[in-house]
Design a protein around this motif. Structure first.
Motif, PDB file in Angstrom:
ATOM      1  N   VAL A 157      -2.439  -6.277  -8.434  1.00  0.00           N
ATOM      2  CA  VAL A 157      -2.266  -7.978  -8.631  1.00  0.00           C
ATOM      3  C   VAL A 157      -1.596  -8.785  -7.674  1.00  0.00           C
ATOM      4  N   LYS A 158      -1.962 -10.409  -7.567  1.00  0.00           N
ATOM      5  CA  LYS A 158      -1.933 -10.600  -6.574  1.00  0.00           C
ATOM      6  C   LYS A 158      -0.752 -12.127  -6.786  1.00  0.00           C
ATOM      7  N   ARG A 167      -5.897 -10.660  -9.633  1.00  0.00           N
ATOM      8  CA  ARG A 167      -6.102  -9.934  -9.072  1.00  0.00           C
ATOM      9  C   ARG A 167      -7.710  -9.853  -8.202  1.00  0.00           C
ATOM     10  N   LYS A 212       1.425  -1.480  -5.828  1.00  0.00           N
ATOM     11  CA  LYS A 212      -0.052  -1.031  -6.685  1.00  0.00           C
ATOM     12  C   LYS A 212      -0.348   0.437  -5.236  1.00  0.00           C
ATOM     13  N   THR A 268      -4.683  -3.057 -11.793  1.00  0.00           N
ATOM     14  CA  THR A 268      -3.865  -3.205 -10.510  1.00  0.00           C
ATOM     15  C   THR A 268      -4.999  -4.101  -9.449  1.00  0.00           C
ATOM     16  N   VAL A 309       1.383  -4.297  -8.780  1.00  0.00           N
ATOM     17  CA  VAL A 309       1.014  -5.555  -7.953  1.00  0.00           C
ATOM     18  C   VAL A 309       0.343  -5.099  -6.441  1.00  0.00           C
ATOM     19  N   ASP A 340     -12.141 -12.296  -5.634  1.00  0.00           N
ATOM     20  CA  ASP A 340     -10.666 -12.512  -6.893  1.00  0.00           C
ATOM     21  C   ASP A 340     -11.206 -13.104  -8.410  1.00  0.00           C
TER      22      ASP A 340
END
Lengths: 423, 292
Positions: B162-163, B177, B136, B160, B211, B183
Motif C-alpha cells: 500500500v502506497k 497500491r 510490506k 499488500t 505498507v 497503480d
C-alpha cells in the motif's frame, strides 16, 4: 525433531579452531572439554558449516516424505496473455519433471482462449486446469483430436447459475478468490510442488495459499533443483541483500511452494504439436468478492517509473552537492536514460522517493545502468542486482559498487560527466 | 477503532557486514532497529488515530454532547528476544498507545508460517482489531510473506504494497497500491453478511494492510513521548500465554529448513577504465555505443 541433532560435528576431523563458535549468530555452539557441542539454541542457519576450515561440520539432510508427483505452475495473465515468468516456470518445471517422471500442470484463472492454453501445453504443461467462474466442467484434449474425451461445456447459458456472476472477471485478479480456488485444488489433488512467479500478485497469493494449507513457502527464489538423494526441491534465494545465498527445503509438508523471480530461467522452446489436456474446474463456492479494484493512470504520484527504464543513471552522495543534480539530469537526458538515486539523496530531500533505487526503494533491471558517485551499500546493491551491464564511476577504488560493475571508472564523477558532455 | 501494528527488530543497516574470509555475517545484536517499513506502518496508524481524534473533537464541538466518539487505539505487536522491549518503547514514544512482545524459546527459529501462526494466536488472544498494518517486508528477511500469511491465518482480507491509505471506516478500507500493471485503487468491503442464530447480521471484518515506505515517513519521538513511554508497562507473552500449539511454533512449526548457505559467485569480470578524465569520458561514450 531437535535442531541440534541435525548439525553433526566430526570430532576426529575437528581441529578445535573454534571459528564455528565465533561464527554462530545465536551462540549455540559451545567449546567444552576440547570438543565443540551444539546446544538447543541452534536455529540451523548453517553459518558454522561455512566457517569451518576443515569441513568437519555437516548438516544431516532431512529425508522427508517421498518425492515425485506433479509440479504445478500458477499462470498469471495480463490482457489475456500469460506473463513471461509463467512460461519460464513451465519450462523449468518440465525439465524437473523429466528428471523424476512427474507431470507439469498449469493453473489458469481466466476463462481461457484456446490459443493461449495451447501455448502453455506447447511450452511443456501436460495439463491445464482452468478456472470457470460459472460452474462449468469438462476435459478436452489439445490440440483437438477426435479421441473420445468430454468436450467442455460452454460456460454460461446452460447453467443459469449466477452465483458468481457478480464476481465475473474480478475473480481472476482478486488474491483472496485465487487463493481459495488453488487451496481447494491442492486439497483434492495433492501436488508435490507449486510455483508462482515472484510478481506483486504472486507474492500476495502464494502466502495466502501456503498459510491456509499450512505448508512452507520460499520467497523470491533464483534457483530450483531437485536433490538427487531425496528428490526434494532445493530452493535457492538471496538473503541479506544478495550477499548470501540460502538453499531451502521443505521436507515434510506438501506442496513444496516457492515464488520465483522473473528472468532467472529462459522461456524454453515450444512445440505446437505437443499434446495435453485442458480441464475446466468450477470455482468452489459462492464467493462474495470483497475487493474492488480500479486501475489508476499513474497521476497519483509524480508518475516517474524508474523500473521501466532500459537505461538508467543512478546518482549517489558522491555527486557532492544538490547543485550538481542538473548536470546529472542533462547527462541522463543526453544518453536517453532515466535518473535514479541512492537513499541518502532522498533522505536529504534532493530527490523524490519515486527515484530511489535499492532495497527500501525500487528494484531496477535496466539493460545498462550508469552508477555515478554511489558507494554501493548492501541495500543499494540488492536493488540493482537485475541490471544487465553496470558502468560505475566513483573516486574510491575500494567502493563496493565496483564489485558488481562491468566497467569501473575511478575518478571524480563530476569532472568525468562534464568532460563527457563537452565531447 | 482498534489498530494493530506488527513490527520486527532487524539489524541496523550499517551492521550487516560480512567477514571477507569466511563470508559469515558479522553481527552485533545490540544494534537492532525497527524495520523501516514497520516504522512507516506505525506512522500510518498514528496518523489515522490523530485524524479520528480531530473529527471527534469537531463532532463534540458541533453537537455539544459527549458521546463516545470514534476513538482509535494503536497497539504494537512484536515477536523477538526480550531486548526487543527497547524498540517497543521507542514505538510508544512515536505515538503507539500500547505494546506487546511475544518472547519465548518456543518461538525461536520460526519461518514465515510459524511466525504468522504465533502472531495470529496473540491477536486472537487480545481480540481482533479493526485494522492490522504491517510493513510490506523486513529488510533482513526480504520475504514479504508475514503480512499475507497472517491475514490468511486470521481469515481476513489483505492488501499488500500500500502506497497511501485513503479511507478507513466501519464499512470500507480504501488504499492506493502498486500492482504488476501500475497503480490501482483498492476498496475492501468490511461488512459482509454473517449468519448468526438464524438472523443475518452485518459485522465489520478486520482488514490487513502491508505498507511501502512512501505510505508515511516515521516521525521522531518527542521528549514527552519518550518520558511517557518509560512509565508504560510492556507485557511479555510466552507461547503458553497465547494458547499456541507448541507443535506449530518456532523451529518445530516451521516447514522450511535452510540446508545450505553460501556466498554468491561474482557475476562477471570488471574492466578498469583508466587514463585522463577526457579519456575516461571518451571510453564511457564508446561503451554506451557498444552496449546498446
Amino acid at each position: 525433531m531437535s535442531s541440534k541433532n541435525l548439525i553433526q560435528i566430526d570430532h576426529d576431523a575437528c581441529i578445535f579452531c573454534r571459528k564455528c563458535v565465533r561464527a554462530c549468530p545465536v551462540s549455540a555452539l559451545k567449546a567444552e572439554d576440547r570438543k565443540i557441542v551444539v546446544t538447543e539454541d541452534c536455529n540451523l542457519c548453517t553459518m558454522c558449516i561455512g566457517a569451518c576450515p576443515v569441513g568437519a561440520i555437516r548438516m544431516q539432510r532431512p529425508t522427508g516424505k517421498k518425492a515425485g508427483g506433479s509440479i504445478w505452475v500458477f499462470v498469471q495473465c495480463e490482457d489475456g496473455h500469460p506473463l513471461s515468468v509463467s512460461l519460464e516456470l513451465i519450462g523449468r518445471a518440465r525439465e524437473l519433471a523429466d528428471g523424476n517422471g512427474g507431470e507439469v500442470i498449469a493453473l489458469v484463472m481466466e476463462d481461457g482462449n484456446p490459443q493461449f492454453l495451447q501455448e502453455l501445453i506447447a511450452h511443456g504443461a501436460d495439463c491445464v486446469l482452468c478456472c470457470s467462474s460459472r460452474g462449468s466442467t469438462g476435459r478436452q484434449q489439445v490440440p483437438e483430436s477426435n479421441v473420445g474425451i468430454d468436450r467442455p461445456q460452454v460456460a454460461g447459458e446452460d447453467f443459469g447459475n449466477d452465483r458468481n456472476q457478480a464476481a465475473g472477471a474480478d475473480i481472476a485478479s482478486d488474491p483472496e478468490a485465487v487463493a481459495l480456488w488453488v487451496c481447494e485444488l491442492i486439497k483434492k489433488r495433492e501436488p508435490d510442488i507449486l510455483l508462482f512467479g515472484a510478481t506483486l500478485f504472486g507474492r500476495e497469493v502464494a502466502p495466502a495459499v501456503a498459510a491456509r494449507i499450512g505448508t512452507g513457502l520460499t520467497a523470491d527464489c533464483t534457483g530450483l533443483e531437485l536433490d538427487p538423494e531425496s528428490g526434494l526441491l532445493l530452493q535457492t534465494r538471496p538473503a541479506f541483500g544478495g550477499n548470501l545465498m540460502a538453499t531451502i527445503m521443505c521436507p515434510d509438508h506438501r506442496p513444496q511452494m516457492a515464488t520465483v523471480r522473473a528472468g532467472v530461467f529462459p522461456v524454453g522452446s515450444s512445440d505446437p504439436d505437443r499434446k495435453g489436456i485442458v480441464e475446466t474446474v468450477p470455482f468452489p463456492e459462492a464467493f462474495r468478492p470483497r475487493r474492488i479494484t480500479e486501475k489508476l493512470s499513474g497521476e497519483q504520484t509524480d508518475g516517474y517509473d524508474i523500473t521501466a527504464m532500459e537505461k538508467l543513471v543512478v546518482v549517489g552522495r558522491g555527486i557532492g552537492s544538490k547543485k550538481n543534480l542538473p548536470l546529472m539530469r542533462e547527462f541522463a537526458r543526453k544518453i536517453g536514460a532515466g535518473l535514479g538515486c541512492s537513499r541518502p539523496l532522498v533522505e536529504a530531500g534532493w530527490c523524490e522517493y519515486s527515484h530511489q533505487v535499492g532495497q527500501t526503494g525500487h528494484s531496477v533491471a535496466p539493460k545498462l545502468l550508469i552508477s555515478v558517485g554511489v558507494s554501493g551499500a548492501v541495500q543499494h546493491l540488492a536493488g540493482i542486482a537485475g541490471a544487465e551491464k553496470i558502468i560505475a564511476i566513483n573516486n574510491d577504488e575500494k567502493a563496493p559498487i565496483f564489485r558488481v560493475a562491468d566497467y569501473a571508472v575511478v575518478g571524480d564523477c563530476i569532472e568525468i560527466i562534464k568532460a563527457f558532455l563537452e565531447q | 477503532m482498534k489498530i494493530l501494528v506488527c513490527v520486527k527488530a532487524v539489524p541496523s543497516s550499517t551492521e550487516v557486514r560480512f567477514d571477507p574470509v569466511t563470508h559469515t555475517i558479522i553481527r552485533d545484536g545490540k544494534q537492532a532497529v525497527i524495520n523501516p517499513f514497520d516504522a512507516s506502518a506505525l506512522e500510518c496508524a498514528v496518523q489515522i488515530r490523530q485524524a479520528r481524534g480531530a473529527e471527534e473533537n469537531q463532532d463534540a464541538r458541533e453537537s455539544e454532547t459527549t458521546q463516545s466518539g470514534p476513538e482509535a487505539r494503536v497497539t504494537v505487536l512484536s515477536m523477538g528476544i526480550p531486548d526487543t522491549v527497547r524498540l517497543l518503547r521507542d514505538c510508544l514514544a512515536r505515538g503507539a498507545d500500547d505494546a506487546l512482545l511475544l518472547s519465548d524459546r518456543a518461538f525461536a527459529g520460526a519461518d514465515t508460517l510459524a511466525t504468522s501462526y504465533s502472531l495470529a494466536c496473540a491477536i486472537r488472544k487480545i481480540g481482533l482489531p479493526d485494522l492490522i498494518i504491517c510493513g510490506k517486508m523486513a529488510v533482513d528477511g526480504d520475504t514479504a510473506q508475514i503480512g499475507p500469511e497472517l491475514a490468511a491465518a486470521l481469515d481476513i482480507p489483505a492488501v499488500t504494497g500500500v502506497k497511501q491509505i485513503v479511507e478507513v471506516s466501519e464499512d470500507v478500507v480504501t488504499v492506493l497500491r502498486e500492482s504488476d500493471s501500475g497503480d490501482e485503487r483498492v476498496t475492501v468491503l468490511r461488512k459482509n453478511a454473517v449468519a448468526c442464530g438464524g438472523e443475518t447480521v452485518k459485522k465489520p471484518k478486520p482488514v490487513l494492510l502491508t505498507v511501502a515506505r512512501e505510505a508515511a515517513s516515521p516521525r521522531m519521538p518527542s521528549i514527552a513521548g519518550i518520558r511517557a513511554a518509560k512509565e508504560k508497562n510492556i507485557p511479555i507473552y510466552t507461547a503458553a500465554d497465547i494458547d499456541a500449539d507448541p507443535e506449530r511454533t518456532g523451529l518445530k512449526g516451521s516447514p522450511t529448513q535452510v540446508v545450505r548457505t553460501f556466498s554468491p559467485e561474482k557475476k562477471k569480470e570488471c574492466v578498469m577504465i583508466g587514463g585522463s578524465v577526457a579519456e575516461q569520458a571518451a571510453a564511457i561514450g564508446r561503451i554506451l555505443q557498444e552496449e546498446l
